[in-house]
Design an enzyme around this catalytic site. Structure first.
Site, PDB file in Angstrom:
ATOM      1  N   TYR A 141      20.434  47.886  37.277  1.00  0.00           N
ATOM      2  CA  TYR A 141      20.070  49.142  36.207  1.00  0.00           C
ATOM      3  C   TYR A 141      19.288  50.174  36.386  1.00  0.00           C
ATOM      4  O   TYR A 141      17.766  49.548  36.208  1.00  0.00           O
ATOM      5  CB  TYR A 141      20.384  48.392  35.011  1.00  0.00           C
ATOM      6  N   ASP A 236      11.475  49.038  41.598  1.00  0.00           N
ATOM      7  CA  ASP A 236      12.315  49.825  39.949  1.00  0.00           C
ATOM      8  C   ASP A 236      11.741  48.747  38.770  1.00  0.00           C
ATOM      9  O   ASP A 236      11.997  47.461  38.842  1.00  0.00           O
ATOM     10  CB  ASP A 236      13.633  50.064  39.913  1.00  0.00           C
ATOM     11  N   LYS A 264       9.400  50.974  29.505  1.00  0.00           N
ATOM     12  CA  LYS A 264       8.966  50.129  28.984  1.00  0.00           C
ATOM     13  C   LYS A 264       7.202  49.272  28.229  1.00  0.00           C
ATOM     14  O   LYS A 264       6.443  50.007  27.952  1.00  0.00           O
ATOM     15  CB  LYS A 264       9.620  49.136  29.363  1.00  0.00           C
TER      16      LYS A 264
HETATM   17  C1  LIG Z   1      15.151  49.800  31.228  1.00  0.00           C
HETATM   18  C2  LIG Z   1      15.237  49.975  32.649  1.00  0.00           C
HETATM   19  C3  LIG Z   1      15.413  51.565  32.553  1.00  0.00           C
HETATM   20  C4  LIG Z   1      15.998  52.240  31.683  1.00  0.00           C
HETATM   21  O1  LIG Z   1      14.948  52.870  31.219  1.00  0.00           O
HETATM   22  P1  LIG Z   1      14.503  53.342  29.672  1.00  0.00           P
HETATM   23  O2  LIG Z   1      13.972  53.744  29.209  1.00  0.00           O
HETATM   24  O3  LIG Z   1      15.680  53.439  28.868  1.00  0.00           O
HETATM   25  O4  LIG Z   1      15.493  55.177  30.123  1.00  0.00           O
HETATM   26  C5  LIG Z   1      15.184  51.311  33.865  1.00  0.00           C
HETATM   27  N1  LIG Z   1      14.853  50.650  35.223  1.00  0.00           N
HETATM   28  C6  LIG Z   1      15.037  48.973  34.376  1.00  0.00           C
HETATM   29  C7  LIG Z   1      15.206  47.808  35.946  1.00  0.00           C
HETATM   30  C8  LIG Z   1      15.065  49.076  33.145  1.00  0.00           C
HETATM   31  O5  LIG Z   1      15.555  47.336  32.748  1.00  0.00           O
END
Ligand SMILES: *Cc1c(COP(=O)(O)O)cnc(C)c1O
Length: 424
Positions: A141, A236, A264
């Site tokens: 994701y 990511d 995060k």
């Molecule tokens: C949570 C997450 C996102 C998206 O971040 P948001 O602040 O919710 O938009 C993107 N990549 C990874 C790996 C994530 O866990």
């Protein structure tokens, strides 16, 4: 009002009663907890019940909820103004910390969510290479930008199928989604489309299909293939950054992506994202370069303050402390399930863990999908009834924070032992 009443009231004015679908209890049944307040490892719901929390806001609260130093810093900052729409020294302080922590990052742009970070990284990769196609992996994701909300097509050459209505087919068709850990699939994709692939984006440790480790050689292979084809490699690290190590998975492995996405933890609980990488590529962004990107609240002083304080506390922490707690949980869970004769596979990386209700080793999305979601739902409800808050879905990670005490871990293990008795 109790949780049920609040949920009914919420659902009248908010679609599904929640502002992010992962908060709904769709796959486990029942009503989400409405949280009144939280402190350390505990959250208290609208009915005054306390829970040991292993969601930790889906990752940001690595120091625990309402850390007193972070709270004090935010209090002080808010008195000086919540947003200026002009540069601040705080943004430099944050950028300097990120650049110092991540070996591959020379320059960084702050945004307000992880979604914005990955969206910007993809646009920059396309703008830099002049290519349109991107490669991602099934079950990873990367937020909800159009190009990234694409599910698996079967087989390497299958073009992406939109994972959601509202995403134009032409755009989804530019996203190739491959099996995680399958380097041969990546090679085949590059053999066919190599000259048109702008980038590979990957969670270096996958944590959004449950926790799945990269196989030895997988990430190294991605680095080689992208370099050989003039494509960019994007890590990511929105979850793994400052969680698996202060400088993320790339400091542990020594692999240097071209671009890195963060989020995060770096906001200390306030809305934040960031993307950074080689200066040459980053300076392709406006105002120096032609690739446009902007944000009214980007680098927000409150978010920078919470993030900086969180990072400064984290820098002095010993990450083996949270890993050891996680391993204790994992080992105890595994032993209890083994003794009960219930098949469970527990993956863990640092302070992240997932219990998959399956006999098979989980190495990618397909093997994760083999889990018994119905059994997970019963486990989840049993744990919740005993005061343990896990993520309300099988394909999520559990998060252990520095605020979790030995007593929390013991109570969690005891709750698991009792819950298992109800599962058979
Ligand atoms: C949570 C997450 C996102 C998206 O971040 P948001 O602040 O919710 O938009 C993107 N990549 C990874 C790996 C994530 O866990």
């Amino acid at each position: 009002m109790n949780n049920n009443e609040l949920f009914t009231r919420a659902a009248k004015v908010i679609p599904g009663g929640v502002n992010s679908p992962v908060r709904a209890f769709r796959s486990v049944g029942g009503t989400p907890l409405f949280i009144r307040e939280a402190s350390g490892s505990k959250m208290v719901d609208s009915e005054g019940r306390a829970y040991i929390d292993y969601v930790c806001s889906w990752g940001p609260m690595i120091l625990g909820h309402a850390h007193p130093d972070v709270v004090a810093a935010i209090r002080e900052a808010v008195g000086k103004g919540a947003s200026f729409g002009a540069p601040t020294e705080l943004e430099i302080e944050m950028a300097e910390r990120v650049v110092a922590a991540f070996p591959s990052i020379e320059a960084v742009r702050m945004v307000s969510s992880g979604t914005e970070a990955t969206m910007t990284a993809i646009r920059l990769a396309r703008g830099w290479t002049g290519r349109d196609r991107i490669v991602k992996f099934n079950g990873c994701y990367h937020g909800h930008a159009d190009s990234l909300l694409v599910k698996a097509g079967s087989g390497v050459a299958t073009l992406g199928i939109p994972g959601s209505p509202g995403i134009p087919r032409v755009l989804a068709g530019l996203t190739l989604s491959l099996a995680y850990n399958d380097l041969d699939a990546v090679k085949a994709a590059f053999a066919r489309y190599g000259q048109d692939i702008a980038c590979i984006i990957v969670e270096p440790v996958a944590a959004n299909m449950g926790v799945v480790m990269p196989k030895p050689g997988f990430l190294e292979g991605l680095r080689e293939i992208t370099a050989a084809n003039g494509s960019l490699l994007i890590f990511d690290e929105v979850i793994t950054g400052f969680r698996l190590a202060y400088g993320g998975w790339q400091t542990i492995t020594g692999i240097r992506p071209d671009l890195t996405c963060l989020g995060k933890i770096i906001g200390g609980g306030l809305p934040v994202g960031a993307m950074g990488g080689k200066r040459e590529i980053m300076e392709h962004l406006a105002p120096v370069g032609p690739v446009y990107q902007a944000g009214t609240l980007s680098g927000n002083p409150l978010a920078m303050t919470a993030g900086i304080k969180t990072l400064d506390i984290l820098k002095k922490k010993n990450y083996t402390e949270i890993e050891e707690k996680t391993v204790r949980l994992r080992n105890a869970f595994q032993e209890l399930f083994d003794r009960a004769g219930l098949p469970v596979r527990i993956n863990h990386a640092g302070s992240l863990f997932t219990l998959f209700f399956t006999e098979r080793e989980v190495v990618d999305y397909a093997s994760a999908q083999g889990s018994n979601a119905e059994l997970f739902a019963r486990f989840f409800q049993g744990m919740l009834a005993r005061g343990i808050n896990l993520a309300p879905a099988q394909f999520e990670a559990g998060f252990v924070s520095f605020a979790h005490t030995d007593d929390d871990i013991e109570k969690t293990i005891a709750a698991c032992e009792k819950t298992i008795k109800t599962l058979r």
